[in-house]
Design an enzyme around this catalytic site. Structure first.
Site, mmCIF file in Angstrom:
data_model
loop_
_atom_site.group_PDB
_atom_site.id
_atom_site.type_symbol
_atom_site.label_atom_id
_atom_site.label_comp_id
_atom_site.label_asym_id
_atom_site.label_seq_id
_atom_site.Cartn_x
_atom_site.Cartn_y
_atom_site.Cartn_z
ATOM 1 N N LEU A 13 1.139 -1.011 0.060
ATOM 2 C CA LEU A 13 -0.704 0.159 0.121
ATOM 3 C C LEU A 13 0.940 1.362 -0.171
ATOM 4 O O LEU A 13 1.845 1.651 0.275
ATOM 5 C CB LEU A 13 -0.893 0.426 1.183
ATOM 6 C CG LEU A 13 -1.755 -0.883 1.074
ATOM 7 C CD1 LEU A 13 -2.527 -0.942 2.610
ATOM 8 C CD2 LEU A 13 -3.451 -1.080 0.026
ATOM 9 N N THR A 40 0.953 -9.997 9.433
ATOM 10 C CA THR A 40 2.138 -10.351 10.204
ATOM 11 C C THR A 40 3.000 -11.542 8.885
ATOM 12 O O THR A 40 2.229 -11.110 7.716
ATOM 13 C CB THR A 40 0.336 -11.929 10.207
ATOM 14 O OG1 THR A 40 1.363 -12.936 10.550
ATOM 15 C CG2 THR A 40 -0.060 -12.476 9.185
ATOM 16 N N HIS A 41 4.113 -11.773 9.755
ATOM 17 C CA HIS A 41 5.016 -11.783 8.461
ATOM 18 C C HIS A 41 5.443 -12.991 9.033
ATOM 19 O O HIS A 41 6.493 -13.299 9.649
ATOM 20 C CB HIS A 41 6.081 -11.124 8.075
ATOM 21 C CG HIS A 41 7.265 -11.369 7.429
ATOM 22 N ND1 HIS A 41 7.002 -11.134 5.625
ATOM 23 C CD2 HIS A 41 8.806 -11.588 7.993
ATOM 24 C CE1 HIS A 41 8.265 -11.818 5.083
ATOM 25 N NE2 HIS A 41 9.175 -11.580 6.037
ATOM 26 N N ASP A 55 7.281 -4.674 5.660
ATOM 27 C CA ASP A 55 7.753 -5.102 6.786
ATOM 28 C C ASP A 55 8.516 -4.944 7.577
ATOM 29 O O ASP A 55 10.205 -5.551 8.353
ATOM 30 C CB ASP A 55 8.211 -6.947 6.063
ATOM 31 C CG ASP A 55 7.263 -7.381 5.764
ATOM 32 O OD1 ASP A 55 6.684 -7.438 6.144
ATOM 33 O OD2 ASP A 55 7.955 -8.635 4.800
HETATM 34 C C1 GAR Z 1 0.866 -16.159 5.733
HETATM 35 O O1 GAR Z 1 1.894 -17.363 6.304
HETATM 36 C C2 GAR Z 1 1.712 -14.443 6.045
HETATM 37 O O2 GAR Z 1 2.450 -14.803 6.997
HETATM 38 C C3 GAR Z 1 2.485 -14.056 4.873
HETATM 39 O O3 GAR Z 1 1.186 -15.252 3.842
HETATM 40 C C4 GAR Z 1 0.693 -16.250 4.553
HETATM 41 C C5 GAR Z 1 -0.975 -16.035 3.972
HETATM 42 O O4 GAR Z 1 -1.524 -17.538 4.348
HETATM 43 N N1 GAR Z 1 2.424 -13.094 4.872
HETATM 44 C C6 GAR Z 1 3.593 -12.401 3.783
HETATM 45 O O5 GAR Z 1 4.138 -13.450 3.278
HETATM 46 C C7 GAR Z 1 3.305 -10.654 4.087
HETATM 47 N N2 GAR Z 1 4.702 -10.423 2.962
HETATM 48 P P1 GAR Z 1 -3.110 -17.855 4.095
HETATM 49 O O6 GAR Z 1 -3.143 -17.624 2.404
HETATM 50 O O7 GAR Z 1 -3.292 -18.792 4.524
HETATM 51 O O8 GAR Z 1 -4.131 -16.797 5.181
#
Ligand code: GAR
Length: 192
Positions: free
Chosen positions: A88, A103-104, A140
């Site tokens: 964003l 969440t990362h 991040d």
């Molecule tokens: C999660 O592991 C989240 O941390 C990551 O995408 C996944 C979503 O999981 N986000 C990133 O990597 C952002 N940099 P989901 O589609 O099963 O909810």
């Protein structure tokens, strides 16, 4: 505080937020994805603010303004990104300063970006994990609210490791969101 969740993928983190009993007032995705079906099946209002491009001509500012309008119209106070695949622009951080969480799947500040799990594996780390933080314009890198380590096992591949990290995210992200909702505080820009 009214909570919105932004997602782009399977929506398993969104599902964990709902399963934890947190009130999700709106789900927004940037593309058609399982998170849309999930929100519909759970009876949560869902909007697809679809990207018109994934190339160099993508107008990030205009996209962000459109998203901010959707969130504002729904009277959202707190935004939780849960695997949202669009970075964003400034207007989101002007309108929701300190009120966008993320969440990362790595222990920030190590391995930021969209390939946090693969990058950690490529580096040969023995321990990685996940980080819940306040999102800021720089990807991040905002203030960290929660972190938990996850060991890298000898026979892990990216998928197996990411799944074990997500098991932890599904626990600590809802816990952190709950704390923020209960405190009712704007996290940045408010004196304690
Ligand atoms: C999660 O592991 C989240 O941390 C990551 O995408 C996944 C979503 O999981 N986000 C990133 O990597 C952002 N940099 P989901 O589609 O099963 O909810």
């Amino acid at each position: 505080m009214r909570l919105a969740v932004l997602a782009s993928g399977t929506g398993s983190i969104l599902e964990a937020i709902v399963d934890a009993g947190l009130p999700v007032h709106l789900v927004v995705t940037d593309r058609p994805c399982r998170a849309v079906d999930l929100a519909e099946s759970l009876g949560i209002p869902v909007m697809v603010v679809e990207r018109d491009s994934f190339g160099d001509d993508f107008n990030r500012e205009a996209y962000t303004l459109g998203l901010v309008k959707v969130l504002t119209d729904a009277e959202i106070d707190l935004v939780a990104m849960a695997g949202f695949g669009t970075i964003l622009a400034q207007p989101a951080y002007d309108r929701f300063a300190g009120r966008i969480l993320n969440t990362h799947p790595a222990l920030l500040p190590a391995f930021p970006g969209w390939h946090g799990v693969a990058d950690a594996m490529a580096h040969g780390v023995k321990v990685t994990g996940c980080t819940v933080h306040i999102a800021t314009l720089e990807v991040d890198s905002g203030p960290i609210l929660a972190q938990e380590a996850v060991p890298v096992l000898p026979d892990d591949d990216e998928e197996s490791l990411h799944e074990r990290i997500k098991e932890v995210e599904r626990r600590i992200y809802p816990e952190t969101i709950r704390t923020v909702l209960e405190s009712g505080k704007i996290l940045i820009g408010e004196s304690a």
